[in-house]
Structure formats: structure tokens, C-alpha cells
Design an enzyme around this catalytic site. Structure first.
Site, PDB file in Angstrom:
ATOM      1  N   ASP A  55     -38.865 -19.123 -16.248  1.00  0.00           N
ATOM      2  CA  ASP A  55     -37.969 -19.390 -15.137  1.00  0.00           C
ATOM      3  C   ASP A  55     -38.837 -19.871 -13.972  1.00  0.00           C
ATOM      4  OD1 ASP A  55     -35.577 -19.337 -13.545  1.00  0.00           O
ATOM      5  OD2 ASP A  55     -36.204 -17.397 -12.743  1.00  0.00           O
ATOM      6  N   ARG A  56     -38.243 -20.554 -13.001  1.00  0.00           N
ATOM      7  CA  ARG A  56     -39.032 -21.032 -11.861  1.00  0.00           C
ATOM      8  C   ARG A  56     -39.113 -19.977 -10.756  1.00  0.00           C
ATOM      9  NH1 ARG A  56     -37.342 -25.817  -7.772  1.00  0.00           N
ATOM     10  NH2 ARG A  56     -36.573 -24.008  -6.632  1.00  0.00           N
ATOM     11  N   ASP A  57     -37.992 -19.736 -10.085  1.00  0.00           N
ATOM     12  CA  ASP A  57     -37.984 -18.874  -8.903  1.00  0.00           C
ATOM     13  C   ASP A  57     -38.161 -17.408  -9.303  1.00  0.00           C
ATOM     14  OD1 ASP A  57     -37.473 -21.160  -7.308  1.00  0.00           O
ATOM     15  OD2 ASP A  57     -35.349 -21.015  -7.797  1.00  0.00           O
ATOM     16  N   CYS A 111     -25.813 -26.218 -20.200  1.00  0.00           N
ATOM     17  CA  CYS A 111     -27.226 -26.049 -19.842  1.00  0.00           C
ATOM     18  C   CYS A 111     -27.455 -24.884 -18.876  1.00  0.00           C
ATOM     19  CB  CYS A 111     -27.804 -27.347 -19.264  1.00  0.00           C
ATOM     20  SG  CYS A 111     -26.970 -28.053 -17.847  1.00  0.00           S
ATOM     21  N   TYR A 129     -31.274 -18.726  -1.936  1.00  0.00           N
ATOM     22  CA  TYR A 129     -30.887 -20.088  -1.561  1.00  0.00           C
ATOM     23  C   TYR A 129     -31.568 -20.536  -0.275  1.00  0.00           C
ATOM     24  CZ  TYR A 129     -27.381 -19.861  -5.182  1.00  0.00           C
ATOM     25  OH  TYR A 129     -26.752 -19.759  -6.393  1.00  0.00           O
ATOM     26  N   LYS A 187     -28.079 -21.436 -17.672  1.00  0.00           N
ATOM     27  CA  LYS A 187     -28.440 -20.153 -18.294  1.00  0.00           C
ATOM     28  C   LYS A 187     -27.348 -19.125 -17.998  1.00  0.00           C
ATOM     29  CE  LYS A 187     -32.439 -20.038 -16.083  1.00  0.00           C
ATOM     30  NZ  LYS A 187     -33.729 -19.545 -15.589  1.00  0.00           N
ATOM     31  N   GLN A 215     -30.577 -24.502 -11.072  1.00  0.00           N
ATOM     32  CA  GLN A 215     -30.744 -24.928  -9.682  1.00  0.00           C
ATOM     33  C   GLN A 215     -29.380 -25.344  -9.128  1.00  0.00           C
ATOM     34  OE1 GLN A 215     -33.504 -24.644  -7.757  1.00  0.00           O
ATOM     35  NE2 GLN A 215     -34.421 -23.560  -9.482  1.00  0.00           N
ATOM     36  N   THR A 239     -34.846 -23.751 -15.634  1.00  0.00           N
ATOM     37  CA  THR A 239     -34.377 -23.204 -14.365  1.00  0.00           C
ATOM     38  C   THR A 239     -32.967 -23.652 -13.985  1.00  0.00           C
ATOM     39  OG1 THR A 239     -34.937 -22.998 -12.000  1.00  0.00           O
ATOM     40  CG2 THR A 239     -35.608 -25.032 -13.081  1.00  0.00           C
TER      41      THR A 239
END
Length: 184
Positions: free
Chosen positions: A9-11, A103, A20, A105, A54, A52
Site C-alpha cells: 500500500d502507499r499511504d 480495482c 485526505y 481495494k 486514491q 493504492t
């Protein structure tokens, strides 16, 4: 020959979790250990692939072009092999991105695409994230899951899930990988 992958995952995993609050590339902050961890992942024979959600794009907080610039920076500064993102959200305000998709998650669309693009060996791959949707995604594709406390973690889970492992941050996971691989 199939390739093993660490899906990240990114964040909260490779970048500091800010909810946010990120509205521009200037607010995106990589953890200082991210590039070294990605290097360690690759040295252990895995692809490092970011997966991720977004939804800030669908919510109108920034554009998809802004996100693409952030993604390019992440790729350049970390050495990851690929980055897949979902800009959609069913309650978005930008019509182009306001939808239910395959797409977002924990649905499997991003990993499915990565598997097509890179011929991934899911039996020997991991999903590493800081939220329940990351863990459930990993379970949905049948891979080992790791919950990190560096982002939302155990205290911020939005629903019940049972990760295979819980660790403090990406450093602990890469240390585990190195120890695990040294036993082979």
C-alpha cells in the site's frame, strides 16, 4: 518463470499517512527508510509493486494528473517496480471517477492487472498494508498478508480482519524477509 512480489500500500506503508490532507505533491512525504526497504525487497528476489486506493481524485481533492505526478515521484525516489492506483469512489463528486469498480481495494483488479503485466507467483507473494482493505485484498487473491502499524494499523482498522502477521513498519517486514530468506 513466474516472479514473486511484495504488494505495498502507499499511504502509511511507504509514505506518511495523512488521510485526505495531501492535496499536492509538496505534501507527499516518504518514510526515510522506504528506498532502503524497497532495495532490500528486490535483493530478496521480489518485485516491489504499489497497490493504492486514491479516491481523492473522485472526491475532487486533486486531479488524476496531480496523482500521476505524485506516483512518478514515488517511483523515482523509491525504486519500486510498478505502481497501480484506483482513482474511483462510489460517492465521488467527479463524474468520470464516481463509480463502483473492480480495482478499488479490497477488490482484486489492481493485483489481477499486475499479475498479467508481470507474471506474478501469488503463492510466494505478500500484501503489506495498514488497513483492513489491504489485508482483505491479500486474502481475496490468496497471498500472505502483513498489517503495519506505521499508518492506521491495528488501532485504526475500519473492519475486522485477520492478517498473517502484524509488524511495526516496513523496516520490520524487510528484516523478516531477509531472515526468512536466509533460512532457504
Amino acid at each position: 518463470m513466474k516472479k514473486k512480489a511484495i504488494f505495498l500500500d502507499r499511504d502509511g506503508v511507504i509514505t506518511v499517512e495523512r488521510g485526505y490532507a495531501i492535496s499536492s505533491i509538496d505534501e507527499l512525504e516518504l518514510y526515510p527508510f522506504t528506498a532502503k526497504c524497497v532495495e532490500d525487497i528486490k535483493e530478496q528476489g521480489y518485485l516491489a509493486i504499489v497497490i493504492t486506493n486514491q479516491s481523492a481524485v473522485a472526491k475532487g481533492l486533486y486531479t488524476e494528473d496531480d496523482l500521476k505526478h505524485m506516483n512518478q515521484l514515488v517511483m523515482e525516489q523509491t525504486g519500486i517496480d510498478a505502481l497501480y492506483y484506483c482513482p474511483h469512489h462510489p460517492q465521488g463528486i467527479v463524474p468520470k471517477y464516481t463509480m463502483v469498480c473492480n480495482c478499488r481495494k479490497p477488490k482484486t483488479g489492481m493485483i489481477d492487472q499486475a499479475c498479467k503485466d508481470y507474471d506474478i507467483d501469488l503463492d510466494n507473494s505478500y500484501m503489506v498494508g495498514d488497513r483492513a482493505c489491504d489485508i482483505i485484498l491479500g486474502q481475496n487473491v490468496g497471498i500472505k498478508t502483513v498489517l503495519l502499524n506505521s499508518g492506521y494499523g491495528e488501532s485504526g482498522l475500519e473492519e475486522d480482519c485477520s492478517p498473517d502477521m502484524i509488524m511495526d513498519d516496513l523496516r520490520e517486514f524487510t528484516d523478516y524477509l531477509i531472515r526468512y530468506r536466509s533460512k532457504d
